[in-house]
Write an enzyme that holds these catalytic residues in place. Sequence first.
Site, mmCIF file in Angstrom:
data_model
loop_
_atom_site.group_PDB
_atom_site.id
_atom_site.type_symbol
_atom_site.label_atom_id
_atom_site.label_comp_id
_atom_site.label_asym_id
_atom_site.label_seq_id
_atom_site.Cartn_x
_atom_site.Cartn_y
_atom_site.Cartn_z
ATOM 1 N N LYS A 275 -1.691 6.314 -4.479
ATOM 2 C CA LYS A 275 -3.033 7.202 -4.152
ATOM 3 C C LYS A 275 -2.441 8.608 -4.888
ATOM 4 O O LYS A 275 -1.284 8.945 -4.597
ATOM 5 C CB LYS A 275 -3.120 7.219 -2.687
ATOM 6 C CG LYS A 275 -3.147 6.085 -2.110
ATOM 7 C CD LYS A 275 -3.654 5.988 -0.768
ATOM 8 C CE LYS A 275 -3.541 4.636 0.113
ATOM 9 N NZ LYS A 275 -2.180 4.382 0.640
ATOM 10 N N HIS B 163 -6.891 9.616 -2.647
ATOM 11 C CA HIS B 163 -6.733 9.601 -1.147
ATOM 12 C C HIS B 163 -7.441 10.140 -0.111
ATOM 13 O O HIS B 163 -7.890 9.251 0.978
ATOM 14 C CB HIS B 163 -4.887 10.147 -0.892
ATOM 15 C CG HIS B 163 -4.180 9.595 0.134
ATOM 16 N ND1 HIS B 163 -2.965 9.524 0.109
ATOM 17 C CD2 HIS B 163 -4.536 9.008 1.260
ATOM 18 C CE1 HIS B 163 -2.440 8.711 1.097
ATOM 19 N NE2 HIS B 163 -3.352 8.994 2.234
ATOM 20 N N TYR C 299 3.600 9.768 0.844
ATOM 21 C CA TYR C 299 4.132 9.135 2.020
ATOM 22 C C TYR C 299 5.890 9.364 1.691
ATOM 23 O O TYR C 299 6.764 9.078 2.428
ATOM 24 C CB TYR C 299 4.094 7.357 1.912
ATOM 25 C CG TYR C 299 2.729 6.890 2.175
ATOM 26 C CD1 TYR C 299 1.848 7.934 2.787
ATOM 27 C CD2 TYR C 299 2.280 5.771 2.070
ATOM 28 C CE1 TYR C 299 0.678 7.375 2.865
ATOM 29 C CE2 TYR C 299 1.008 5.444 2.359
ATOM 30 C CZ TYR C 299 0.111 6.312 2.656
ATOM 31 O OH TYR C 299 -1.020 5.830 2.970
ATOM 32 N N ASP D 260 0.908 -1.102 0.012
ATOM 33 C CA ASP D 260 0.009 0.031 0.021
ATOM 34 C C ASP D 260 0.903 1.078 -0.071
ATOM 35 O O ASP D 260 1.505 1.717 1.107
ATOM 36 C CB ASP D 260 -0.748 0.005 1.155
ATOM 37 C CG ASP D 260 -1.971 1.211 1.112
ATOM 38 O OD1 ASP D 260 -2.566 1.087 0.643
ATOM 39 O OD2 ASP D 260 -1.573 2.296 2.094
HETATM 40 N N1 LIG Z 1 -5.668 5.987 3.206
HETATM 41 C C1 LIG Z 1 -5.417 6.728 4.093
HETATM 42 O O1 LIG Z 1 -5.874 7.838 4.521
HETATM 43 C C2 LIG Z 1 -4.578 5.835 5.140
HETATM 44 C C3 LIG Z 1 -4.239 6.597 6.405
HETATM 45 C C4 LIG Z 1 -3.485 5.999 7.510
HETATM 46 C C5 LIG Z 1 -2.784 4.812 6.985
HETATM 47 N N2 LIG Z 1 -2.699 4.278 5.908
HETATM 48 C C6 LIG Z 1 -2.189 3.130 5.634
HETATM 49 O O2 LIG Z 1 -2.206 2.023 6.534
HETATM 50 C C7 LIG Z 1 -0.976 1.748 6.876
HETATM 51 C C8 LIG Z 1 -1.103 1.242 8.402
HETATM 52 O O3 LIG Z 1 -1.403 2.086 9.436
HETATM 53 P P1 LIG Z 1 -0.576 2.624 10.217
HETATM 54 O O4 LIG Z 1 0.851 2.648 10.091
HETATM 55 O O5 LIG Z 1 -0.996 4.046 10.650
HETATM 56 O O6 LIG Z 1 -0.994 1.990 11.737
HETATM 57 P P2 LIG Z 1 -0.958 0.192 12.180
HETATM 58 O O7 LIG Z 1 -0.616 -0.696 10.778
HETATM 59 O O8 LIG Z 1 -2.122 0.175 12.819
HETATM 60 O O9 LIG Z 1 0.214 0.174 13.137
HETATM 61 C C9 LIG Z 1 1.548 0.111 12.592
HETATM 62 C C10 LIG Z 1 2.588 0.037 13.921
HETATM 63 O O10 LIG Z 1 2.176 -1.374 14.649
HETATM 64 C C11 LIG Z 1 3.428 -2.048 14.835
HETATM 65 N N3 LIG Z 1 2.921 -3.562 14.669
HETATM 66 C C12 LIG Z 1 2.717 -3.860 13.471
HETATM 67 N N4 LIG Z 1 2.655 -5.471 13.560
HETATM 68 C C13 LIG Z 1 3.021 -5.624 14.641
HETATM 69 C C14 LIG Z 1 3.123 -6.736 15.534
HETATM 70 N N5 LIG Z 1 2.807 -7.979 15.015
HETATM 71 N N6 LIG Z 1 3.495 -6.856 16.902
HETATM 72 C C15 LIG Z 1 3.695 -5.577 17.460
HETATM 73 N N7 LIG Z 1 3.595 -4.505 16.594
HETATM 74 C C16 LIG Z 1 3.294 -4.459 15.542
HETATM 75 C C17 LIG Z 1 4.450 -1.369 14.040
HETATM 76 O O11 LIG Z 1 5.568 -1.356 14.692
HETATM 77 P P3 LIG Z 1 6.899 -2.336 14.072
HETATM 78 O O12 LIG Z 1 7.265 -1.677 12.788
HETATM 79 O O13 LIG Z 1 7.953 -2.102 15.106
HETATM 80 O O14 LIG Z 1 6.608 -3.621 13.695
HETATM 81 C C18 LIG Z 1 4.042 0.148 13.805
HETATM 82 O O15 LIG Z 1 4.414 0.865 14.689
HETATM 83 C C19 LIG Z 1 0.135 2.676 6.612
HETATM 84 O O16 LIG Z 1 1.324 2.351 6.725
HETATM 85 C C20 LIG Z 1 -0.620 3.357 5.266
HETATM 86 O O17 LIG Z 1 -0.062 2.386 4.240
HETATM 87 C C21 LIG Z 1 -3.786 4.875 4.904
#
Ligand SMILES: NC(=O)c1ccc[n+]([C@@H]2O[C@H](COP(=O)([O-])OP(=O)(O)OC[C@H]3O[C@@H](n4cnc5c(N)ncnc54)[C@H](OP(=O)(O)O)[C@@H]3O)[C@@H](O)[C@H]2O)c1
Length: 329
Positions: A81, A114, A58, A53
């Site tokens: 996006k 986006h 980004y 994604d």
């Molecule tokens: N469309 C939009 O407007 C939008 C908005 C926000 C996000 N996004 C997309 O969604 C993705 C994910 O969202 P996010 O990054 O905000 O939050 P997330 O995936 O809910 O959380 C990421 C965090 O969780 C930790 N983590 C992941 N797997 C783990 C595991 N198995 N055990 C322990 N910790 C774990 C990671 O740390 P580690 O790196 O240490 O594992 C990281 O700090 C983004 O990267 C982006 O691509 C899209």
Amino acid sequence: MSIDPALVPKRKLFTGALMPAIGLGTFGSDHISPEIMAEAVHGAMEAGYRHFDCASVYGNEASIGPVLRGLPRQQLWITSKLWNDKHAEADVIPACRKSLADLRLDYLDMYLVHWPFPNFHPPGCDVTSRSPAARPYAHEQFMKTWRQMEKLVDLGLARHIGTSNMTIPKLELLLRDACIPPAVNEMELHPHFQQRELFDYVRGRGIEPIGYCPVGSPARPERDRTPDDTVDIEDPVLVEIARRHAVDPAVICVKWAVQRGQTPIPLSTSRGHYEANLEATVRDPLSEAEMRAIAGIDKNCRLIKGQVFLWKPDQSWEDLWDLDGAIKQ
Ligand SMILES: NC(=O)c1ccc[n+]([C@@H]2O[C@H](COP(=O)([O-])OP(=O)(O)OC[C@H]3O[C@@H](n4cnc5c(N)ncnc54)[C@H](OP(=O)(O)O)[C@@H]3O)[C@@H](O)[C@H]2O)c1
């Protein structure tokens, strides 16, 4: 450890295309460099991930691109996006071409708008930051952007197009007017924010929900936190289920998401974590009772509130999400 990508569940889109039911998020915010993110993409490809994604905003597509060359193109599912400052008719196709050039690809599997607003803010700005040019959702304007998105499909630059951060009233209008409907809607989805109504709405119309912040974005920057935010991975129900399965509560969030029917895109740069998240999709499923227990812990806690996209002073972030069923002006 690596998982055979053929075993990873898939979502069938309305075109018949199969999208892997888990992707790696690549939004490192301001704490993960493009190089570290690209390294994680490389490691995730080795681990068996095939879905990534991405997004121009980004700031790391040019670093991720060379890594994607490591596998035959048809084995990958790549999303990018359109950022908010490129909604103008003349900007959409060039913006997509720029992402393609950065990602070193000839086509995208999915290209999303986006946010439904053309409201621009500088990356990393404070939540109180407001653009003087910001304005409410304007459907006529959005359709001009969407027509260009449709052209990307006609040109073969994107196999599918989709939306992100949409609401039911906005999707109603888009579905009424689109020639090519959105194949997915990317939306915030985690156990404390299940968005049942929107989830059911999109699935009922053949639109696959992609779930962002699937583990509750525990490392999001301070500016994206408010005192009322809850923490999914500390929820006693998830902690207890995780103990039973001998995994981190984050892994339970991923299992729940895939079993519920959304496509989570967890970000991780830790090999052990992204491997565990992928493995979660193929082994040791949650029981029906566990799925029911997680369904019961929704706290309606939106983490990405979008304050910087507001268009009037003293507005509340709720205005972005059409909570009373009408598009806020
Ligand atoms: N469309 C939009 O407007 C939008 C908005 C926000 C996000 N996004 C997309 O969604 C993705 C994910 O969202 P996010 O990054 O905000 O939050 P997330 O995936 O809910 O959380 C990421 C965090 O969780 C930790 N983590 C992941 N797997 C783990 C595991 N198995 N055990 C322990 N910790 C774990 C990671 O740390 P580690 O790196 O240490 O594992 C990281 O700090 C983004 O990267 C982006 O691509 C899209």
